[in-house]
Design a protein around this motif. Structure first.
Motif, PDB file in Angstrom:
ATOM      1  N   GLY A  74       1.716   8.522  11.488  1.00  0.00           N
ATOM      2  CA  GLY A  74       2.509   9.711  11.200  1.00  0.00           C
ATOM      3  C   GLY A  74       3.692   9.489  10.290  1.00  0.00           C
ATOM      4  O   GLY A  74       4.461  10.421  10.031  1.00  0.00           O
ATOM      5  N   ALA A  75       3.860   8.270   9.773  1.00  0.00           N
ATOM      6  CA  ALA A  75       5.007   7.992   8.904  1.00  0.00           C
ATOM      7  C   ALA A  75       4.808   8.623   7.531  1.00  0.00           C
ATOM      8  O   ALA A  75       3.711   8.601   6.975  1.00  0.00           O
ATOM      9  N   ASP A  76       5.871   9.185   6.986  1.00  0.00           N
ATOM     10  CA  ASP A  76       5.857   9.682   5.613  1.00  0.00           C
ATOM     11  C   ASP A  76       6.260   8.570   4.642  1.00  0.00           C
ATOM     12  O   ASP A  76       5.716   8.462   3.548  1.00  0.00           O
ATOM     13  N   PHE A  77       7.233   7.770   5.074  1.00  0.00           N
ATOM     14  CA  PHE A  77       7.663   6.603   4.305  1.00  0.00           C
ATOM     15  C   PHE A  77       7.736   5.411   5.245  1.00  0.00           C
ATOM     16  O   PHE A  77       8.100   5.547   6.415  1.00  0.00           O
ATOM     17  N   ILE A  78       7.398   4.250   4.700  1.00  0.00           N
ATOM     18  CA  ILE A  78       7.458   3.002   5.466  1.00  0.00           C
ATOM     19  C   ILE A  78       8.297   2.019   4.655  1.00  0.00           C
ATOM     20  O   ILE A  78       7.973   1.707   3.502  1.00  0.00           O
ATOM     21  N   ALA A 137       1.179   7.796   3.439  1.00  0.00           N
ATOM     22  CA  ALA A 137       2.552   7.291   3.434  1.00  0.00           C
ATOM     23  C   ALA A 137       2.836   6.504   2.159  1.00  0.00           C
ATOM     24  O   ALA A 137       1.940   5.933   1.528  1.00  0.00           O
ATOM     25  N   TRP A 138       4.104   6.487   1.778  1.00  0.00           N
ATOM     26  CA  TRP A 138       4.580   5.643   0.684  1.00  0.00           C
ATOM     27  C   TRP A 138       5.281   4.436   1.295  1.00  0.00           C
ATOM     28  O   TRP A 138       6.122   4.582   2.183  1.00  0.00           O
ATOM     29  N   LEU A 157      -3.034  -0.862  -1.338  1.00  0.00           N
ATOM     30  CA  LEU A 157      -2.387   0.452  -1.325  1.00  0.00           C
ATOM     31  C   LEU A 157      -2.229   1.056  -2.719  1.00  0.00           C
ATOM     32  O   LEU A 157      -1.763   2.193  -2.847  1.00  0.00           O
ATOM     33  N   GLY A 158      -2.596   0.305  -3.761  1.00  0.00           N
ATOM     34  CA  GLY A 158      -2.444   0.825  -5.114  1.00  0.00           C
ATOM     35  C   GLY A 158      -0.992   1.106  -5.439  1.00  0.00           C
ATOM     36  O   GLY A 158      -0.087   0.342  -5.085  1.00  0.00           O
ATOM     37  N   ASP A 159      -0.751   2.235  -6.088  1.00  0.00           N
ATOM     38  CA  ASP A 159       0.605   2.574  -6.521  1.00  0.00           C
ATOM     39  C   ASP A 159       1.443   3.212  -5.417  1.00  0.00           C
ATOM     40  O   ASP A 159       2.582   3.620  -5.675  1.00  0.00           O
ATOM     41  N   ARG A 160       0.901   3.281  -4.194  1.00  0.00           N
ATOM     42  CA  ARG A 160       1.666   3.865  -3.082  1.00  0.00           C
ATOM     43  C   ARG A 160       2.592   2.840  -2.435  1.00  0.00           C
ATOM     44  O   ARG A 160       3.280   3.160  -1.459  1.00  0.00           O
TER      45      ARG A 160
END
Length: 445
Positions: A74-78, A137-138, A157-160
């Motif tokens: 559920g994280a939007d950013f890590i 998430a980013w 994760l590529g560019d994320r």
């Protein structure tokens, strides 16, 4: 919006939370999850955060947990700020290298390779879990060696995944300040790898002001990098290098200063932070006061050996404020709200530097929007800088190969190819020394 901080018991987490407390706009972070493997460290940091939030209405809710998968869901950013092996591991990195007469700094040379070898497998595991549990998430990576770790995670994760560092920010701020310019209004022409980059121009209202600085010996010698590198050398380069290049340009002096120091940087921080976390076990301790006091001492002694070797004196008060938390907040805001901005970040090359392949992570100015960070086209590096960048990127690729294959021979190759390790035999002894002291390197066969 939910932010998960990996390494949530780390000493610098309150800097990130303090930045979040200043953000009152719609779409801000409202929930912070601290993840760490150490309950006592989580408890200590959570106490500091609680005191920070005491007088801030509607402060982001803080939860501390030790289950990684639960923290990621559920994280939007890590935000990744882990330290595999802890500060004891950093101290061992320094000690083993210095015993062989080479640099043991945590991101540069032998110490950086050792840190990378034990960190990459953990970072890759995290990246795989993020891809499975929080694919939207980013990931903002501050885990060192930042460029190397970001590249390892980008393979999943590529560019994320985007790497951040406060060194270019601080350097640009100092140059702008000494030129009498507003750092917010300046365009910084910075390019390289993490802890291996150069400012080649600083534009204000379309005019490059760096030549004015390089031509004025008094002005050039008045700030941190001028004192550290010396006016003559900066004028010869025609650029202002990241402070970490002092380890390359003045390697013998830096190694000698580290060998003569009463304690290495890692050993100093290990002792200092141990006192802080021990103090936090007392229920009556003033958590925020203790943290502020410890942080001030930490910042004031940053790169002390290099400044001593260069005769640069004490750090200026304006340089003691850090900055990576502000970069992290600006990055999150730009992506979450499409607040377009320009930041110096660690991202995949995508053709920006022609001497490196597309997937190589570099550190350059990026335009950031809701779709992530996009590197800005830059002019080619001069040959001397190209040589260093290519050599160190080659070493990083050997570290990644060793971490993936478990090959001890490849690990030796990584050490031997680094510009600051001058012997294959030294490289072999380094691998022996590091595997003896780091259980996390047992995978090397």
């Amino acid at each position: 919006m939910k932010l998960t901080i990996l390494g949530g018991g780390g000493f610098r987490v309150p800097l990130v939370y303090g930045a979040l407390l200043t953000d009152r706009a719609e779409g801000r972070v409202t929930e912070v999850v601290l993840h760490d493997l150490d309950d006592s460290r989580l408890y200590a940091v959570a106490r500091v955060l609680d005191e920070q939030a005491a007088r801030v209405p509607d402060a982001p809710k803080v939860t501390a947990i030790t289950d990684l998968d639960e923290a990621l869901r559920g994280a939007d950013f890590i935000f990744s700020a882990i330290r595999v092996g802890g500060l004891e591991g950093r101290a061992n990195d320094e000690r083993v290298a210095l015993a062989q007469g080479v640099l043991g700094q945590e991101t540069v040379g032998a110490g950086g390779i050792a840190y990378g070898l034990r960190t990459v497998p953990v970072a890759v595991d995290i990246a795989r879990r993020v891809a499975r549990l929080a694919p939207d998430a980013w990931v903002i990576n501050f885990t060192n060696p930042a460029g190397l770790v970001t590249e390892a995670m980008s393979r999943h994760l590529g560019d994320r995944v985007i790497g951040i560092c406060d060194s270019p920010v601080g350097l640009g701020r100092r140059i702008a300040r000494v030129l009498g310019a507003d750092p917010k209004e300046a365009w910084i022409d910075y390019v390289g790898l993490n802890h291996l980059g150069w400012v080649r121009g600083l534009r204000v209202a379309g005019r490059d002001e760096l030549p004015r600085l390089l031509a004025d010996a008094d002005l050039l010698g008045s700030f941190e990098e001028g004192k550290l590198f010396g006016v003559d050398w900066l004028q010869s380069l025609g650029a202002i290098p990241n402070e970490y290049l002092h380890y390359y340009y003045f390697n013998r002096e830096a190694v000698r200063a580290y060998q003569q120091a009463e304690k290495t940087r890692g050993a100093f921080l290990a002792d200092q932070q141990a006192r802080f976390y021990e103090e936090m076990k007392r229920p009556d301790a003033a958590a925020l006061t203790a943290w502020d006091r410890t942080r001030a001492e930490r910042e004031a002694t940053y790169m002390a050996e290099n400044r001593e070797a260069a005769g640069a004196g004490e750090r200026d008060a304006d340089d003691l404020s850090g900055g990576y938390e502000k970069v992290a907040l600006a990055l999150m805001r730009a992506i979450a709200r499409d607040e377009r901005t320009t930041l110096i970040l660690n991202v995949r090359n995508q053709g920006t530097l022609s001497v490196l392949d597309t997937d190589a992570v570099i550190e350059v100015p990026c335009l950031v929007d809701a779709n992530g960070a996009h590197p800005v086209a830059v002019a080619p590096l001069p040959e001397h800088a190209t040589g260093l960048v290519c050599a160190v990127k080659g070493v990083e690729r050997e570290v990644l190969a060793a971490a993936e294959s478990g090959s001890r021979a490849t690990a030796v190759k990584a050490f031997a190819l680094h510009p600051l390790v001058d012997s294959v035999n030294v490289a072999r002894r380094l691998v022996e020394g590091y595997t003896d002291v780091h259980p996390g390197l047992a995978y090397l066969k």
